[in-house]
Scaffold this motif. Sequence first.
Motif, PDB file in Angstrom:
ATOM      1  N   UNK A 126     -11.927  -9.938  16.474  1.00 31.66           N
ATOM      2  CA  UNK A 126     -13.028 -10.266  15.581  1.00 31.66           C
ATOM      3  C   UNK A 126     -12.515 -10.471  14.163  1.00 31.66           C
ATOM      4  N   UNK A 127     -11.556  -9.654  13.749  1.00 33.06           N
ATOM      5  CA  UNK A 127     -10.950  -9.806  12.417  1.00 33.06           C
ATOM      6  C   UNK A 127     -10.194 -11.129  12.334  1.00 33.06           C
ATOM      7  N   UNK A 128      -9.462 -11.481  13.347  1.00 36.93           N
ATOM      8  CA  UNK A 128      -8.739 -12.757  13.360  1.00 36.93           C
ATOM      9  C   UNK A 128      -9.698 -13.930  13.256  1.00 36.93           C
ATOM     10  N   UNK A 129     -10.852 -13.822  13.915  1.00 44.27           N
ATOM     11  CA  UNK A 129     -11.842 -14.881  13.829  1.00 44.27           C
ATOM     12  C   UNK A 129     -12.369 -15.022  12.408  1.00 44.27           C
ATOM     13  N   UNK A 130     -12.662 -13.907  11.777  1.00 43.44           N
ATOM     14  CA  UNK A 130     -13.173 -13.961  10.396  1.00 43.44           C
ATOM     15  C   UNK A 130     -12.134 -14.525   9.444  1.00 43.44           C
ATOM     16  N   UNK A 131     -10.866 -14.200   9.662  1.00 40.31           N
ATOM     17  CA  UNK A 131      -9.809 -14.753   8.821  1.00 40.31           C
ATOM     18  C   UNK A 131      -9.705 -16.270   9.001  1.00 40.31           C
ATOM     19  N   UNK A 132      -9.816 -16.718  10.217  1.00 39.72           N
ATOM     20  CA  UNK A 132      -9.746 -18.153  10.461  1.00 39.72           C
ATOM     21  C   UNK A 132     -10.944 -18.869   9.853  1.00 39.72           C
ATOM     22  N   UNK A 133     -12.096 -18.257   9.914  1.00 37.78           N
ATOM     23  CA  UNK A 133     -13.276 -18.866   9.301  1.00 37.78           C
ATOM     24  C   UNK A 133     -13.140 -18.939   7.775  1.00 37.78           C
ATOM     25  N   UNK A 134     -12.545 -17.907   7.166  1.00 37.74           N
ATOM     26  CA  UNK A 134     -12.336 -17.919   5.705  1.00 37.74           C
ATOM     27  C   UNK A 134     -11.347 -19.008   5.309  1.00 37.74           C
ATOM     28  N   UNK A 135     -10.280 -19.149   6.084  1.00 40.15           N
ATOM     29  CA  UNK A 135      -9.308 -20.196   5.783  1.00 40.15           C
ATOM     30  C   UNK A 135      -9.941 -21.576   5.911  1.00 40.15           C
ATOM     31  N   UNK A 136     -10.826 -21.736   6.867  1.00 34.34           N
ATOM     32  CA  UNK A 136     -11.496 -23.011   7.018  1.00 34.34           C
ATOM     33  C   UNK A 136     -12.377 -23.308   5.804  1.00 34.34           C
ATOM     34  N   UNK A 148      -7.944 -28.735   7.610  1.00 37.55           N
ATOM     35  CA  UNK A 148      -9.270 -28.303   8.063  1.00 37.55           C
ATOM     36  C   UNK A 148      -9.353 -28.318   9.579  1.00 37.55           C
ATOM     37  N   UNK A 149      -8.803 -29.357  10.193  1.00 41.74           N
ATOM     38  CA  UNK A 149      -8.799 -29.411  11.657  1.00 41.74           C
ATOM     39  C   UNK A 149      -8.000 -28.258  12.266  1.00 41.74           C
ATOM     40  N   UNK A 150      -6.878 -27.914  11.626  1.00 40.79           N
ATOM     41  CA  UNK A 150      -6.078 -26.778  12.100  1.00 40.79           C
ATOM     42  C   UNK A 150      -6.845 -25.473  11.971  1.00 40.79           C
ATOM     43  N   UNK A 151      -7.571 -25.344  10.877  1.00 42.51           N
ATOM     44  CA  UNK A 151      -8.376 -24.130  10.708  1.00 42.51           C
ATOM     45  C   UNK A 151      -9.459 -24.030  11.770  1.00 42.51           C
ATOM     46  N   UNK A 152     -10.046 -25.177  12.126  1.00 49.17           N
ATOM     47  CA  UNK A 152     -11.083 -25.163  13.148  1.00 49.17           C
ATOM     48  C   UNK A 152     -10.495 -24.776  14.501  1.00 49.17           C
ATOM     49  N   UNK A 153      -9.284 -25.254  14.779  1.00 52.20           N
ATOM     50  CA  UNK A 153      -8.620 -24.877  16.028  1.00 52.20           C
ATOM     51  C   UNK A 153      -8.312 -23.391  16.059  1.00 52.20           C
ATOM     52  N   UNK A 154      -7.924 -22.834  14.908  1.00 48.11           N
ATOM     53  CA  UNK A 154      -7.664 -21.390  14.837  1.00 48.11           C
ATOM     54  C   UNK A 154      -8.933 -20.596  15.101  1.00 48.11           C
ATOM     55  N   UNK A 155     -10.049 -21.115  14.605  1.00 44.71           N
ATOM     56  CA  UNK A 155     -11.327 -20.432  14.851  1.00 44.71           C
ATOM     57  C   UNK A 155     -11.659 -20.469  16.338  1.00 44.71           C
ATOM     58  N   UNK A 156     -11.480 -21.638  16.959  1.00 44.87           N
ATOM     59  CA  UNK A 156     -11.762 -21.751  18.392  1.00 44.87           C
ATOM     60  C   UNK A 156     -10.866 -20.817  19.208  1.00 44.87           C
ATOM     61  N   UNK A 157      -9.609 -20.724  18.815  1.00 49.30           N
ATOM     62  CA  UNK A 157      -8.693 -19.828  19.531  1.00 49.30           C
ATOM     63  C   UNK A 157      -9.106 -18.370  19.365  1.00 49.30           C
ATOM     64  N   UNK A 158      -9.526 -18.002  18.166  1.00 49.29           N
ATOM     65  CA  UNK A 158      -9.965 -16.628  17.932  1.00 49.29           C
ATOM     66  C   UNK A 158     -11.211 -16.302  18.753  1.00 49.29           C
TER      67      UNK A 158
END
Length: 408
Positions: free
Chosen positions: A120-130, A175-185
Motif C-alpha cells: 500500500x505504501x509503494x502504491x502511494x509513492x507511485x501515485x505521488x511520483x505520478x 508520466x507513463x512510467x509512473x502510471x505503470x508503477x502504480x499499476x504494478x503496485x
Amino acid sequence: MALFVVPCENSMNHRYSSPLRLVSSWGFILACLISFFGCGGTNTKPAQASAGPPAIPVGVATAERRDVPVFQEGLGSVQASNTVSLKSRVDGQIVQIAFREGQTVKQGDLLIVIDPRPYQVQLEQAQAALARDQAQLKNAQLDYQRYQNLSKEGVIAQQQFDAQKALVGQLEGTVQSDQAAIDNSKLQLTYTRITSPVSGRIGLRLVDIGNMVHASDTNPLLVVTQLQPIAVVFTLPEDVLPNVAKHMRSGTLQVDAYSRDDTTKLATGKLLTIDNQIDQTTGTGKLKAMFDNNDNALWPNQFVNAHLLLETRKGITVVPAASVERGPQGGTFIYLVKPDKTIEVRQVKIAFTQANVSAIDSGLAPGEVVVTDGQDKLQGGSRVEPHYGTPSSSSSGKSAQPSGTVGQ
C-alpha cells in the motif's frame, strides 16, 4: 418252510442210540437250513442288479433368454479435474487464514491474506511520483506552446524550441512510467489476497498465521482439489480399442466405477476420450471418463475398476459360466439334463462371457437344464439327481473367461 423231526420207534423204545446215527441226523438238519437260507439270498441279487448305479447329485440351472449388457473392464485410478498448489506471489507475513481444513470452497473465495501495508505504501509513492511528473509535464507543455509562437517570430533560437519539445516528450514518458508503477503496485497489493482459482476441496493446512512467505518458496501454502466433476483414467487392451472407437461414433458410452474389490458400484459417468497412443510396454491404451461425483464417492488417486458398457445384447440365451466346459480340442460343451434325469453332452457356441454369465450363440434353447456343479463325475448317459440353488458337490475347477471377452 417248516422242519419237523419225527423220532423213530427204536429211539422211543431205547434210551440210548448209537453215536453214528446222532451225527447223521444233525447233519441232515444243518444241510436243510443252509439250503433254505441260500435260496432266499439268491432271490435278492436280481433286484439289486436291476437297480443300476446310484444317481449322481449335481447342481443345475435353467437356461434363460434375457438382455445382457456387454462390458469391457479395465483397471484405473481417479484423477481430479484440477489440482492447484497455491503459492505466494509476493513476500510478506501471513495475517489472516480464511479457510478450514477440508472445507469446500468456490472459485474466488478468500483463503489467505498477506500483510498488505508495504505494498500500500509503494502504491502511494507511485501515485505521488505520478502527480509530480504530471505537473512538470503540464508546465513543459505550456512553455512549448509559448516557444512555438516565439520561434515563428524569430525571437528565440530554433535550438531552444527543439529542446523544449524534447522535454515535453521526456516528461510524457515519465508520466507513463509512473502510471505503470502504480499499476504494478496495485497488482502486488492484489497478490496479498490469495483466493481460490477453482471450486474444490481444501486439503490440510501447510502454513499458520504469522509465517513469513516468499515468492521464491518451493512449498505451497495449500492445495485445492476440484472433485466435481472428476475423471477416471483406465486402460484396455489395444485389440479392443477399435471396437470401442466404433461404438463411440454411435453415441456416448457409459462407464461404471467399481470399488477396489470390484463388488461395490461407486459412480456412473461418461467416456470422454481415448488416448492418442498405445503403451508399447503393456500393449494397452488409456481411456478417460468423466463423473459428476455429486456425492464425493470418488477421490483423487483412488484405485477403481472401470466397466465400459459397449452395448446390450437383446433376447440372448444365457447360462451360468460355471456350466460351460472346454474339450481337449478347444470346443465348448455343456452337460444337459434330460427329462429322464440322464445326461446329454451338448456342443454349444459361446458368444461371450460376462462376469459369471455366458451367452450362448447356438446349441442351447431357453428352458433347458444344464449342470453347473459336479461335472467331473459325468459322462453321456449318466443318471443324476439335480439340485437347484447351492451346488451339492465340488465343481470341475474350470475358470470362467474374463468378462467382456469373446468366446470361441
